[in-house]
Design a protein around this motif. Structure first.
Motif, PDB file in Angstrom:
ATOM      1  N   VAL A 130       0.827  -1.203   0.000  1.00 59.03           N
ATOM      2  CA  VAL A 130       0.000   0.000   0.000  1.00 59.03           C
ATOM      3  C   VAL A 130       0.862   1.255   0.000  1.00 59.03           C
ATOM      4  O   VAL A 130       0.471   2.295  -0.548  1.00 59.03           O
ATOM      5  CB  VAL A 130      -0.967  -0.014   1.205  1.00 59.03           C
ATOM      6  CG1 VAL A 130      -0.203   0.115   2.518  1.00 59.03           C
ATOM      7  CG2 VAL A 130      -2.007   1.088   1.068  1.00 59.03           C
ATOM      8  N   LEU A 131       2.053   1.186   0.599  1.00 55.74           N
ATOM      9  CA  LEU A 131       2.929   2.355   0.617  1.00 55.74           C
ATOM     10  C   LEU A 131       3.348   2.743  -0.790  1.00 55.74           C
ATOM     11  O   LEU A 131       3.341   3.925  -1.147  1.00 55.74           O
ATOM     12  CB  LEU A 131       4.167   2.074   1.474  1.00 55.74           C
ATOM     13  CG  LEU A 131       3.971   1.973   2.986  1.00 55.74           C
ATOM     14  CD1 LEU A 131       5.303   1.713   3.668  1.00 55.74           C
ATOM     15  CD2 LEU A 131       3.344   3.254   3.530  1.00 55.74           C
ATOM     16  N   LEU A 132       3.718   1.746  -1.581  1.00 54.74           N
ATOM     17  CA  LEU A 132       4.120   2.031  -2.955  1.00 54.74           C
ATOM     18  C   LEU A 132       2.950   2.587  -3.752  1.00 54.74           C
ATOM     19  O   LEU A 132       3.114   3.524  -4.548  1.00 54.74           O
ATOM     20  CB  LEU A 132       4.655   0.758  -3.622  1.00 54.74           C
ATOM     21  CG  LEU A 132       5.146   0.907  -5.074  1.00 54.74           C
ATOM     22  CD1 LEU A 132       6.286   1.918  -5.150  1.00 54.74           C
ATOM     23  CD2 LEU A 132       5.594  -0.438  -5.624  1.00 54.74           C
ATOM     24  N   GLN A 133       1.752   2.049  -3.526  1.00 60.04           N
ATOM     25  CA  GLN A 133       0.570   2.526  -4.241  1.00 60.04           C
ATOM     26  C   GLN A 133       0.265   3.984  -3.884  1.00 60.04           C
ATOM     27  O   GLN A 133       0.004   4.820  -4.768  1.00 60.04           O
ATOM     28  CB  GLN A 133      -0.634   1.646  -3.912  1.00 60.04           C
ATOM     29  CG  GLN A 133      -1.897   2.034  -4.651  1.00 60.04           C
ATOM     30  CD  GLN A 133      -3.059   1.121  -4.296  1.00 60.04           C
ATOM     31  OE1 GLN A 133      -2.896   0.152  -3.558  1.00 60.04           O
ATOM     32  NE2 GLN A 133      -4.230   1.432  -4.809  1.00 60.04           N
ATOM     33  N   VAL A 134       0.311   4.303  -2.596  1.00 60.45           N
ATOM     34  CA  VAL A 134       0.046   5.676  -2.150  1.00 60.45           C
ATOM     35  C   VAL A 134       1.114   6.624  -2.701  1.00 60.45           C
ATOM     36  O   VAL A 134       0.805   7.727  -3.166  1.00 60.45           O
ATOM     37  CB  VAL A 134       0.003   5.743  -0.613  1.00 60.45           C
ATOM     38  CG1 VAL A 134      -0.020   7.192  -0.132  1.00 60.45           C
ATOM     39  CG2 VAL A 134      -1.214   4.993  -0.088  1.00 60.45           C
ATOM     40  N   TRP A 135       2.364   6.181  -2.683  1.00 57.70           N
ATOM     41  CA  TRP A 135       3.455   7.018  -3.161  1.00 57.70           C
ATOM     42  C   TRP A 135       3.328   7.294  -4.649  1.00 57.70           C
ATOM     43  O   TRP A 135       3.522   8.411  -5.104  1.00 57.70           O
ATOM     44  CB  TRP A 135       4.779   6.348  -2.833  1.00 57.70           C
ATOM     45  CG  TRP A 135       5.998   7.028  -3.379  1.00 57.70           C
ATOM     46  CD1 TRP A 135       6.934   6.494  -4.212  1.00 57.70           C
ATOM     47  CD2 TRP A 135       6.425   8.379  -3.133  1.00 57.70           C
ATOM     48  NE1 TRP A 135       7.910   7.405  -4.507  1.00 57.70           N
ATOM     49  CE2 TRP A 135       7.637   8.573  -3.849  1.00 57.70           C
ATOM     50  CE3 TRP A 135       5.914   9.429  -2.380  1.00 57.70           C
ATOM     51  CZ2 TRP A 135       8.327   9.775  -3.835  1.00 57.70           C
ATOM     52  CZ3 TRP A 135       6.606  10.635  -2.365  1.00 57.70           C
ATOM     53  CH2 TRP A 135       7.786  10.805  -3.079  1.00 57.70           C
TER      54      TRP A 135
ATOM     55  N   GLN B 238       2.825  10.921  -6.380  1.00 58.71           N
ATOM     56  CA  GLN B 238       3.702  11.405  -7.441  1.00 58.71           C
ATOM     57  C   GLN B 238       2.907  11.813  -8.678  1.00 58.71           C
ATOM     58  O   GLN B 238       3.222  12.810  -9.327  1.00 58.71           O
ATOM     59  CB  GLN B 238       4.717  10.324  -7.817  1.00 58.71           C
ATOM     60  CG  GLN B 238       5.847  10.146  -6.818  1.00 58.71           C
ATOM     61  CD  GLN B 238       6.840   9.111  -7.294  1.00 58.71           C
ATOM     62  OE1 GLN B 238       6.518   7.941  -7.469  1.00 58.71           O
ATOM     63  NE2 GLN B 238       8.067   9.551  -7.526  1.00 58.71           N
ATOM     64  N   SER B 239       1.871  11.046  -9.004  1.00 59.03           N
ATOM     65  CA  SER B 239       1.056  11.359 -10.179  1.00 59.03           C
ATOM     66  C   SER B 239       0.334  12.688 -10.001  1.00 59.03           C
ATOM     67  O   SER B 239       0.284  13.508 -10.921  1.00 59.03           O
ATOM     68  CB  SER B 239       0.048  10.233 -10.416  1.00 59.03           C
ATOM     69  OG  SER B 239      -0.797  10.531 -11.496  1.00 59.03           O
ATOM     70  N   VAL B 240      -0.219  12.917  -8.797  1.00 55.34           N
ATOM     71  CA  VAL B 240      -0.926  14.167  -8.523  1.00 55.34           C
ATOM     72  C   VAL B 240       0.041  15.350  -8.600  1.00 55.34           C
ATOM     73  O   VAL B 240      -0.249  16.378  -9.225  1.00 55.34           O
ATOM     74  CB  VAL B 240      -1.605  14.108  -7.141  1.00 55.34           C
ATOM     75  CG1 VAL B 240      -2.158  15.484  -6.753  1.00 55.34           C
ATOM     76  CG2 VAL B 240      -2.721  13.074  -7.146  1.00 55.34           C
ATOM     77  N   ILE B 241       1.210  15.208  -7.973  1.00 53.63           N
ATOM     78  CA  ILE B 241       2.201  16.279  -7.991  1.00 53.63           C
ATOM     79  C   ILE B 241       2.692  16.533  -9.407  1.00 53.63           C
ATOM     80  O   ILE B 241       2.891  17.687  -9.826  1.00 53.63           O
ATOM     81  CB  ILE B 241       3.389  15.940  -7.065  1.00 53.63           C
ATOM     82  CG1 ILE B 241       2.920  15.889  -5.608  1.00 53.63           C
ATOM     83  CG2 ILE B 241       4.511  16.956  -7.220  1.00 53.63           C
ATOM     84  CD1 ILE B 241       2.354  17.189  -5.087  1.00 53.63           C
ATOM     85  N   GLY B 242       2.865  15.468 -10.181  1.00 52.72           N
ATOM     86  CA  GLY B 242       3.323  15.628 -11.555  1.00 52.72           C
ATOM     87  C   GLY B 242       2.329  16.401 -12.406  1.00 52.72           C
ATOM     88  O   GLY B 242       2.708  17.257 -13.214  1.00 52.72           O
TER      89      GLY B 242
ATOM     90  N   THR C 198       2.467  20.167 -11.177  1.00 52.30           N
ATOM     91  CA  THR C 198       3.674  20.921 -11.516  1.00 52.30           C
ATOM     92  C   THR C 198       4.023  20.854 -12.996  1.00 52.30           C
ATOM     93  O   THR C 198       4.757  21.698 -13.499  1.00 52.30           O
ATOM     94  CB  THR C 198       4.874  20.388 -10.722  1.00 52.30           C
ATOM     95  OG1 THR C 198       5.081  18.996 -11.049  1.00 52.30           O
ATOM     96  CG2 THR C 198       4.641  20.525  -9.221  1.00 52.30           C
ATOM     97  N   GLY C 199       3.491  19.841 -13.683  1.00 49.76           N
ATOM     98  CA  GLY C 199       3.869  19.647 -15.074  1.00 49.76           C
ATOM     99  C   GLY C 199       5.264  19.080 -15.231  1.00 49.76           C
ATOM    100  O   GLY C 199       5.887  19.208 -16.289  1.00 49.76           O
ATOM    101  N   VAL C 200       5.758  18.443 -14.176  1.00 48.62           N
ATOM    102  CA  VAL C 200       7.122  17.911 -14.187  1.00 48.62           C
ATOM    103  C   VAL C 200       7.088  16.434 -13.830  1.00 48.62           C
ATOM    104  O   VAL C 200       6.398  16.026 -12.890  1.00 48.62           O
ATOM    105  CB  VAL C 200       8.015  18.652 -13.175  1.00 48.62           C
ATOM    106  CG1 VAL C 200       9.377  17.980 -13.072  1.00 48.62           C
ATOM    107  CG2 VAL C 200       8.175  20.105 -13.574  1.00 48.62           C
ATOM    108  N   THR C 201       7.826  15.647 -14.579  1.00 50.51           N
ATOM    109  CA  THR C 201       8.034  14.241 -14.245  1.00 50.51           C
ATOM    110  C   THR C 201       9.442  14.109 -13.694  1.00 50.51           C
ATOM    111  O   THR C 201      10.419  14.396 -14.402  1.00 50.51           O
ATOM    112  CB  THR C 201       7.870  13.338 -15.479  1.00 50.51           C
ATOM    113  OG1 THR C 201       6.547  13.507 -16.002  1.00 50.51           O
ATOM    114  CG2 THR C 201       8.097  11.885 -15.107  1.00 50.51           C
ATOM    115  N   LEU C 202       9.563  13.720 -12.451  1.00 45.59           N
ATOM    116  CA  LEU C 202      10.880  13.639 -11.834  1.00 45.59           C
ATOM    117  C   LEU C 202      11.679  12.503 -12.451  1.00 45.59           C
ATOM    118  O   LEU C 202      11.130  11.439 -12.753  1.00 45.59           O
ATOM    119  CB  LEU C 202      10.743  13.426 -10.325  1.00 45.59           C
ATOM    120  CG  LEU C 202      10.058  14.555  -9.552  1.00 45.59           C
ATOM    121  CD1 LEU C 202      10.011  14.227  -8.068  1.00 45.59           C
ATOM    122  CD2 LEU C 202      10.776  15.874  -9.771  1.00 45.59           C
TER     123      LEU C 202
END
Length: 252
Positions: free
Chosen positions: A220-225, A229-233, A236-240
């Motif tokens: 579940v941690l990986l899923q939440v993370w 990341q998808s929401v932040i991406g 921000t319009g940025v893919t880390l």
């Protein structure tokens, strides 16, 4: 020759530095520091950053071009952030970046303006040349130059920690929900403008990736993370970038 504006700018940094250290010391000792010192520190920031903004942008102009230029200026961003912190519930760690900036500005002002007036300078190396700085001023210059990049890295990591702090603070009702939203926008701008901030965010992202991707970590941690990341991406319009692969060992 230092101008009156330069002295006011420096005074603001000295007020910020002394007030912030007073507040942070009490906070580190698990005392209840007076909000007076917190607000005094950011009042010093107003004075210093207002002068820098005026010098770089000139008199405010009632047009969209000037506003866009102002909003893209990092000194304006720190000035506006100081106003936000001044009017918000105190977050002690928010003082740290400003304190570090003020430390270097205060040391530089001391070296370039105060020391020549207070300490004897050496003879010029050439006829009609400028006097040589006092040895103490030279040592101070070397220390500032040697530690500046390291200090800026500390600022960048601290600003990322502040974002985590206010996110958790919103969830635990220690600060308003507006605080992480406003501060996340600030960090987003710093990501595009500062290589130090970009490096700090990449390193933190890769560290979390390494933890949640371990086989023993709850799925579940990986899923939440990944969702985070998808929401932040999208925002921000940025893919880390992915973590750089370690170089393969050399063949023997």
């Amino acid at each position: 020759m230092a101008t009156m504006q330069h002295y006011i700018w420096a005074t603001g940094h000295f007020i910020l530095l002394v007030s912030a250290l007073r507040y942070l010391f009490a906070w580190a000792m698990l005392q209840h520091p007076s909000v007076y010192w917190y607000k005094a520190a950011f009042t010093g920031a107003f004075a210093s950053y207002a002068i820098v903004c005026q010098k770089s942008l000139g008199i405010p102009q009632p047009n969209a071009a000037w506003v866009r230029r102002a909003l893209a200026d990092e000194n304006v961003q720190y000035f506006m952030l100081a106003m936000f912190w001044w009017t918000s519930k105190p977050v002690a760690i928010a003082l740290l970046p400003y304190t570090i900036f003020s430390l270097f500005h205060a040391l530089t002002f001391t070296r370039t303006t105060l020391m020549p007036q207070l300490l004897a300078q050496g003879p010029p190396t050439t006829p009609n040349g400028a006097p040589q700085p006092h040895p103490l001023a030279k040592r101070l210059q070397v220390w500032v130059k040697a530690n500046y990049d390291r200090a800026m890295k500390v600022v960048a990591y601290t600003e990322v920690l502040i974002l985590i702090r206010v996110l958790l603070g919103a969830l635990t009702l220690q600060n308003s929900f507006l605080t992480p939203i406003a501060y996340a926008h600030f960090v987003r701008m710093r990501y595009f403008q500062s290589t130090f901030t970009k490096e700090a965010i990449h390193t933190l992202t890769w560290t979390i990736d390494g933890y949640v991707s371990k086989p023993e970590a709850p799925p579940v941690l990986l899923q939440v993370w990944r969702t985070f990341q998808s929401v932040i991406g999208r925002w921000t319009g940025v893919t880390l970038p992915a973590r750089p692969q370690a170089p393969a060992p050399a063949a023997r």
